[in-house]
Design a protein around this motif. Structure first.
Motif, PDB file in Angstrom:
ATOM      1  N   ASP A  79       1.104  -0.997  -0.110  1.00 31.56           N
ATOM      2  CA  ASP A  79       0.329  -0.047  -0.225  1.00 31.56           C
ATOM      3  C   ASP A  79       0.834   1.338  -0.081  1.00 31.56           C
ATOM      4  O   ASP A  79       0.477   2.042   0.193  1.00 31.56           O
ATOM      5  CB  ASP A  79      -0.952   0.247   1.671  1.00 31.56           C
ATOM      6  N   ASP A 111      -1.266  -2.537  -4.529  1.00 35.08           N
ATOM      7  CA  ASP A 111      -2.322  -0.589  -4.216  1.00 35.08           C
ATOM      8  C   ASP A 111      -0.794   0.339  -3.971  1.00 35.08           C
ATOM      9  O   ASP A 111       0.170   1.117  -3.190  1.00 35.08           O
ATOM     10  CB  ASP A 111      -2.398  -0.424  -3.384  1.00 35.08           C
ATOM     11  N   ASN A 142      -6.101  -3.234  -5.444  1.00 35.52           N
ATOM     12  CA  ASN A 142      -7.694  -2.732  -5.857  1.00 35.52           C
ATOM     13  C   ASN A 142      -7.250  -1.583  -6.969  1.00 35.52           C
ATOM     14  O   ASN A 142      -8.076  -1.195  -7.663  1.00 35.52           O
ATOM     15  CB  ASN A 142      -8.942  -2.812  -5.370  1.00 35.52           C
ATOM     16  N   HIS A 143      -6.876  -0.272  -6.429  1.00 38.20           N
ATOM     17  CA  HIS A 143      -5.954   0.905  -6.717  1.00 38.20           C
ATOM     18  C   HIS A 143      -5.541   0.362  -8.152  1.00 38.20           C
ATOM     19  O   HIS A 143      -5.473   1.496  -9.562  1.00 38.20           O
ATOM     20  CB  HIS A 143      -5.384   2.070  -5.660  1.00 38.20           C
ATOM     21  N   HIS A 213      -3.858  -9.478  -2.518  1.00 40.04           N
ATOM     22  CA  HIS A 213      -3.595  -7.914  -1.637  1.00 40.04           C
ATOM     23  C   HIS A 213      -4.533  -7.479  -0.726  1.00 40.04           C
ATOM     24  O   HIS A 213      -4.421  -6.736   0.099  1.00 40.04           O
ATOM     25  CB  HIS A 213      -3.664  -6.959  -3.004  1.00 40.04           C
ATOM     26  N   HIS A 233      -3.886  -3.602   1.866  1.00 42.18           N
ATOM     27  CA  HIS A 233      -5.517  -3.478   1.529  1.00 42.18           C
ATOM     28  C   HIS A 233      -5.945  -2.563   2.609  1.00 42.18           C
ATOM     29  O   HIS A 233      -6.222  -1.707   2.296  1.00 42.18           O
ATOM     30  CB  HIS A 233      -5.818  -4.295   1.571  1.00 42.18           C
TER      31      HIS A 233
HETATM   32 FE   LIG Z   1      -6.059  -2.171  -1.652  1.00 42.75          FE
END
Ligand SMILES: [Fe+2]
Ligand SMILES: [Fe+2]
Length: 292
Positions: A79, A111, A142-143, A213, A233
């Motif tokens: 992250d 991320d 996810n980003h 993640h 995450h």
């Molecule tokens: Fe995330």
């Protein structure tokens, strides 16, 4: 130990969280204002300077661990969220701390960006310095799927030896033993999350470390038999105050025992929204495998 591939693989996907327009606009406004007031310099000074982030060591006893893997060490960065609060050069102290631990392998658990893939390109020089005997392995968060331009980051980091595992595995012989790093696409935003494909080359005697993640699917993933799951995450909720806690992703804890599998969740190094952490220090996680 890895479970034979003919057994049914779990579906670990989770439904993406979507915020309404008003909340997203509020996030963006707060983010812009924080950046305007020197958020990046503040974040670097408070959370990324030597002594301002944590190096968390997790010693994990793995049943039937081959002697050649006793003490095997993996450093994890998660992250980073390059963007308004983290950019080129900001990870120098972190990279020095990672190398001081002399890990055999390094895991990057997603991320890299906040909003745009170009933000991650700023980190290529820093991340390219990471060195470990058995390699640097990465998965997306996810980003990172914004605009679906992940390949551009893969290509830039591949030049420096970073290998992305997209439903794929890397098996590494260590003496008489083999450690296998499996990597999954993000459970929310990856188009295909395929545990079976990730494990197709593994042998039952491999010691498996899974990079995933989002920890939300870890309970189901653990049933498939890996020794360790490395996730991120959650940012450790980032601002761990009762009235703000629910804005962040659900947080299962930083170390969770799931049967014979241990889930290790990094609080990460970057932030989203505001350059501020409360009760959730930025951290590098150093996971050490130990024989019982
Ligand atoms: Fe995330
Ligand atoms: Fe994140």
């Amino acid at each position: 130990m890895h479970v034979a591939s003919h057994e049914k693989q779990p579906d670990v996907r989770v439904v993406p969280r979507r915020f309404g327009r008003a909340r997203l606009a509020l996030f963006r406004t707060v983010e812009r204002c924080s950046a305007f007031m020197g958020g990046r310099a503040w974040y670097r000074a408070q959370y990324l300077r030597a002594g301002r982030f944590v190096v968390r060591e997790e010693r994990i006893v793995v049943p039937h661990l081959p002697p050649d893997l006793d003490g095997y060490t993996i450093a994890q960065l998660s992250d980073l969220h390059a963007g308004r609060f983290l950019g080129a050069g900001d990870l120098q102290a972190v990279i020095e701390a990672v190398h001081a631990c002399q890990p055999q392998a390094i895991a990057l658990t997603g991320d890299y960006i906040t909003h745009r893939i170009e933000e991650a390109f700023e980190l290529v020089h820093d991340l390219g310095q990471l060195q470990a005997r058995d390699g640097v392995y990465a998965v997306f968060g996810n980003h990172d799927y914004k605009e679906r331009r992940e390949r551009e980051l893969i290509e830039r980091l591949a030049v420096h030896g970073v290998r992305f595992l997209r439903n794929d595995a890397a098996r590494i012989a260590v003496g008489q033993a083999t450690i296998a790093f499996t990597g999954l696409e993000d459970l929310e935003e990856g188009k295909i999350v395929d545990v079976e494909a990730a494990r197709r080359t593994l042998l039952p005697t491999d010691i498996e470390v899974c990079l995933c993640h989002n920890p939300a699917g870890a309970r189901r993933l653990a049933r498939a038999g890996c020794a360790v799951i490395l996730s991120g995450h959650t940012h450790g909720t980032q601002v761990d105050l009762p009235f703000l806690r629910r804005l962040g992703p659900k947080h299962p804890g930083v170390r969770v025992q799931l049967g014979p599998t241990v889930l290790v969740v990094s609080r990460g190094l970057g932030v989203v929204g505001i350059p501020w952490r409360v009760g959730a220090p930025s951290e590098v996680v150093v996971t050490r495998l130990c024989a019982a």
